[in-house]
Design a protein around this motif. Structure first.
Motif, PDB file in Angstrom:
ATOM      1  N   LEU A 138       0.833  -1.210   0.000  1.00 46.06           N
ATOM      2  CA  LEU A 138       0.000   0.000   0.000  1.00 46.06           C
ATOM      3  C   LEU A 138       0.868   1.262   0.000  1.00 46.06           C
ATOM      4  N   ILE A 139       1.892   1.274   0.836  1.00 44.31           N
ATOM      5  CA  ILE A 139       2.795   2.435   0.890  1.00 44.31           C
ATOM      6  C   ILE A 139       3.476   2.638  -0.449  1.00 44.31           C
ATOM      7  N   SER A 140       3.952   1.552  -1.060  1.00 48.65           N
ATOM      8  CA  SER A 140       4.618   1.655  -2.371  1.00 48.65           C
ATOM      9  C   SER A 140       3.687   2.240  -3.422  1.00 48.65           C
ATOM     10  N   GLU A 141       2.445   1.772  -3.422  1.00 50.27           N
ATOM     11  CA  GLU A 141       1.490   2.266  -4.412  1.00 50.27           C
ATOM     12  C   GLU A 141       1.147   3.734  -4.169  1.00 50.27           C
ATOM     13  N   ILE A 142       0.975   4.110  -2.911  1.00 50.19           N
ATOM     14  CA  ILE A 142       0.682   5.511  -2.594  1.00 50.19           C
ATOM     15  C   ILE A 142       1.850   6.390  -3.009  1.00 50.19           C
ATOM     16  N   GLU A 143       3.077   5.943  -2.685  1.00 50.05           N
ATOM     17  CA  GLU A 143       4.255   6.730  -3.057  1.00 50.05           C
ATOM     18  C   GLU A 143       4.375   6.877  -4.565  1.00 50.05           C
ATOM     19  N   SER A 144       4.163   5.791  -5.304  1.00 47.76           N
ATOM     20  CA  SER A 144       4.308   5.865  -6.763  1.00 47.76           C
ATOM     21  C   SER A 144       3.255   6.783  -7.370  1.00 47.76           C
ATOM     22  N   LYS A 145       2.025   6.715  -6.886  1.00 56.49           N
ATOM     23  CA  LYS A 145       0.987   7.602  -7.421  1.00 56.49           C
ATOM     24  C   LYS A 145       1.254   9.048  -7.043  1.00 56.49           C
ATOM     25  N   PHE A 146       1.725   9.267  -5.807  1.00 61.80           N
ATOM     26  CA  PHE A 146       2.004  10.626  -5.344  1.00 61.80           C
ATOM     27  C   PHE A 146       3.168  11.207  -6.142  1.00 61.80           C
ATOM     28  N   TYR A 148       4.190  10.262  -9.125  1.00 60.38           N
ATOM     29  CA  TYR A 148       3.752  10.419 -10.503  1.00 60.38           C
ATOM     30  C   TYR A 148       2.957  11.717 -10.657  1.00 60.38           C
ATOM     31  N   GLU A 149       2.075  12.002  -9.716  1.00 58.37           N
ATOM     32  CA  GLU A 149       1.271  13.236  -9.776  1.00 58.37           C
ATOM     33  C   GLU A 149       2.185  14.473  -9.672  1.00 58.37           C
ATOM     34  N   ASN A 150       3.170  14.433  -8.766  1.00 61.70           N
ATOM     35  CA  ASN A 150       4.081  15.573  -8.601  1.00 61.70           C
ATOM     36  C   ASN A 150       4.941  15.781  -9.851  1.00 61.70           C
ATOM     37  N   LYS A 151       5.414  14.702 -10.464  1.00 62.26           N
ATOM     38  CA  LYS A 151       6.215  14.826 -11.687  1.00 62.26           C
ATOM     39  C   LYS A 151       5.363  15.400 -12.813  1.00 62.26           C
ATOM     40  N   LYS A 152       4.107  14.953 -12.880  1.00 63.47           N
ATOM     41  CA  LYS A 152       3.194  15.417 -13.919  1.00 63.47           C
ATOM     42  C   LYS A 152       2.935  16.923 -13.788  1.00 63.47           C
ATOM     43  N   LYS A 153       2.788  17.409 -12.555  1.00 59.02           N
ATOM     44  CA  LYS A 153       2.520  18.828 -12.312  1.00 59.02           C
ATOM     45  C   LYS A 153       3.734  19.684 -12.608  1.00 59.02           C
ATOM     46  N   SER A 154       4.942  19.144 -12.326  1.00 62.75           N
ATOM     47  CA  SER A 154       6.151  19.949 -12.502  1.00 62.75           C
ATOM     48  C   SER A 154       6.580  20.051 -13.978  1.00 62.75           C
ATOM     49  N   CYS A 155       6.052  19.178 -14.839  1.00 58.31           N
ATOM     50  CA  CYS A 155       6.435  19.202 -16.246  1.00 58.31           C
ATOM     51  C   CYS A 155       5.701  20.239 -17.032  1.00 58.31           C
TER      52      CYS A 155
END
Length: 155
Positions: A138-146, A148-155
């Protein structure tokens, strides 16, 4: 002396004669005060002095046969319900009550892995049960989604 009592309907409990004598209520004023200190319920003879450690005590009466009703505000703060148990003991001129948490050997199923074990972890007051492996996933999935969202916003 320690005493174990069951909480009855509406927070009613029965004290032994020894505890009632300790509180020493008079016939004219059978009042006692309740307040919470840490996770304990503290009960003492009514004292018109008011606050205790910045807390306003709640006044109640000792009824016939040694019954007292634990105030609703205190029951709510400590999640004390009917059929819960309290351990009661003396501390100087007061009575201290502590909720007894009875652990049963309940097999708990992990929501992620389906693993059943007594050792699984409970979150959100038992609404979410996870094994250590399930928690890691669960932690791994939350971290990967979080991330991914931050990378998407910064691009």
């Amino acid at each position: 002396m320690n005493l174990k009592v069951r909480v009855q309907k509406s927070g009613k409990i029965q004290l032994s004669d020894e505890f009632i004598t300790l509180l020493n209520p008079s016939k004219n004023n059978p009042s006692i005060e309740f307040f919470i200190h840490n996770a304990d319920i503290v009960v003492r003879k009514f004292d018109s002095l008011g606050t205790v450690n910045g807390l306003e005590p709640i006044r109640r009466h000792i009824h016939q046969n040694g019954y007292v009703v634990i105030p609703k505000q205190i029951r709510g703060k400590l999640s004390l319900k009917e059929n819960d148990y309290l351990e009661i003991h003396k501390r100087r001129d007061t009575i201290v009550m502590k909720k007894i948490v009875i652990k049963t050997n309940v097999v708990k199923r992990c929501l992620v892995t389906g693993e059943e074990s007594e050792d699984n972890l409970e979150f959100l007051n038992g609404k979410l049960i996870l094994s250590k492996q399930g928690l890691g996933k669960l932690i791994s999935e939350i971290e990967s989604k979080f991330l991914y969202e931050n990378k998407k916003k910064s691009c």
